[in-house]
Design an enzyme around this catalytic site. Structure first.
Site, PDB file in Angstrom:
ATOM      1  N   CYS A 109    -113.918 -20.024 -13.861  1.00 49.24           N
ATOM      2  CA  CYS A 109    -112.527 -20.417 -14.150  1.00 49.24           C
ATOM      3  C   CYS A 109    -111.571 -19.748 -13.164  1.00 49.24           C
ATOM      4  O   CYS A 109    -110.607 -20.346 -12.731  1.00 49.24           O
ATOM      5  CB  CYS A 109    -112.092 -19.973 -15.545  1.00 49.24           C
ATOM      6  SG  CYS A 109    -113.315 -20.182 -16.807  1.00 49.24           S
ATOM      7  N   ASP A 110    -111.806 -18.481 -12.862  1.00 51.63           N
ATOM      8  CA  ASP A 110    -110.774 -17.686 -12.188  1.00 51.63           C
ATOM      9  C   ASP A 110    -111.124 -17.217 -10.785  1.00 51.63           C
ATOM     10  O   ASP A 110    -110.267 -16.679 -10.088  1.00 51.63           O
ATOM     11  CB  ASP A 110    -110.438 -16.459 -13.058  1.00 51.63           C
ATOM     12  CG  ASP A 110    -109.930 -16.887 -14.426  1.00 51.63           C
ATOM     13  OD1 ASP A 110    -109.202 -17.892 -14.489  1.00 51.63           O
ATOM     14  OD2 ASP A 110    -110.264 -16.233 -15.426  1.00 51.63           O
ATOM     15  N   CYS A 160    -114.613 -15.058 -16.882  1.00 50.42           N
ATOM     16  CA  CYS A 160    -115.146 -16.343 -16.417  1.00 50.42           C
ATOM     17  C   CYS A 160    -114.898 -16.524 -14.925  1.00 50.42           C
ATOM     18  O   CYS A 160    -113.810 -16.920 -14.500  1.00 50.42           O
ATOM     19  CB  CYS A 160    -114.514 -17.482 -17.214  1.00 50.42           C
ATOM     20  SG  CYS A 160    -115.035 -19.100 -16.627  1.00 50.42           S
TER      21      CYS A 160
END
Ligand code: NDP
Length: 312
Positions: A138-139, A135
């Protein structure tokens, strides 16, 4: 005695929440279990620009919070918890939550969605969370001003490569064919982005690293046999998804890829009273808006089925 409901909704993406909105407005007082990722895949995405009604776009997590509020407003009982097994051979149907809590339901709406696929390399699991991620949204932030790689050639990979290019110094896109599967507009964006370097006909052999995490990715060219190591600290996998349907496979018909089979033009599964919507049954469109549409269909189908069977 187990708790009983007329309508149980499993999963909380756009499909599940839309089913909850319709079912609660129809007076079915549905109970929803949100599953392992409340809000579903949209909670790990950034801008949603193609959901009708948001001319300026909306953040995925904010949209899911709105859907949850809307379902709650009409009385849907929304709970945290993961359905871990089912028994659809009995009437009412039985569903076990978090391995122990039993709930029975006259009708069940499956909206369990799909999860990210992995390449299947040992090093991928070894460095998961230490540089390997499925992701980017997200990261990606952890890799700002660093060099990263992303695997895949679909819309997800293209979108995430664009996202990473805003944060990172360079993005290597590893594509196993000599073309992208992504939509034309995304292809154009990726191919004209000076921060994205394409690696065509390339497969990842190994993700390399040390105690601090990922330090590189060894890739080979399937046409020339050439092997090279990309000096990256982040490695993103964006190669598609698999439906979260494992717990249903003994009861309802799935296709070869594990997607729930529904009757044409409806959300009916092979078990009467069990309906499926969203990505768990759709391997073609896979959009938030189509998931929401089928969530609506599932609630209407459930309502009709309950009425026909004098359960509502
Ligand atoms: P897709 O299935 O469309 O694409 C998967 C990509 O990963 C393909 O390029 C595929 O290669 C590649 N791939 C698969 N397995 C491997 C592997 N083992 N090793 C290397 N590469 C691999 O998945 P997406 O998640 O990108 O998209 C799913 C759906 O969601 C699509 O319909 C897409 O259009 C849609 N979508 C729409 C968005 C939007 O409209 N904003 C955003 C994101 C997704 P190959 O082509 O060789 O099979």
């Amino acid at each position: 005695m187990a708790e009983h409901t007329k309508c149980l909704i499993i999963g909380s993406g756009p499909a599940g929440y839309t089913a909850a909105i319709y079912a609660s407005r129809a007076g079915l007082t549905p109970i929803m279990y949100q599953g392992g990722q409340p809000g579903g895949q949209l909670t790990i995405t950034n801008d949603v620009e193609n959901f009708p009604g948001y001319p300026e776009g909306i953040q995925g997590p904010a949209m899911m919070q709105d859907l949850e509020k809307q379902a709650s407003r009409f009385g849907a009982d929304i709970r945290t918890g993961l359905a871990t097994s089912v028994d659809f051979s009995v009437s009412p149907k039985k569903v076990i939550i978090d391995g122990s809590y039993e709930i029975t339901a006259d009708s069940v709406i499956i909206a369990t969605g799909a999860s990210a696929k992995w390449l299947g390399l040992e090093s991928e699991q070894k460095y998961n969370g230490l540089g390997v991620s499925a992701c980017a949204v997200c990261d990606g932030f952890f890799f700002r001003n660093q060099e990263v790689a992303i695997v895949g050639g679909g819309d997800t990979a293209a979108e995430e490569a664009m996202y990473l290019s805003n944060l990172c110094s360079k993005v290597h896109m590893i594509v196993r064919k000599d073309e992208l599967r992504a939509s034309l507009i995304m292809q154009k964006r990726v191919l004209s982005n000076p921060k994205i370097e394409m690696h065509w006909n390339s497969v990842t052999e190994e993700i390399v690293g040390d105690l601090s995490g990922v330090t590189g990715a060894r890739i080979s060219n399937t046409q020339t046999g050439e092997v090279s190591t990309l000096a990256v600290t982040g490695f993103f996998v964006a190669i598609g998804h698999k439906p979260n349907t494992e717990i249903f496979k003994d009861y309802i018909a799935l296709d070869d890829a594990g997607y729930i089979q529904t009757e044409k033009g409806s959300t009916r599964t092979t078990i009467p009273g069990v309906f499926a919507c969203g990505d768990a049954q759709d391997n073609i469109y896979r959009q938030a808006v189509t998931a929401a549409g089928t969530g609506c269909m599932a609630a209407l189908d459930a309502e009709r089925w309950l009425a026909e069977n004098e359960l509502h």
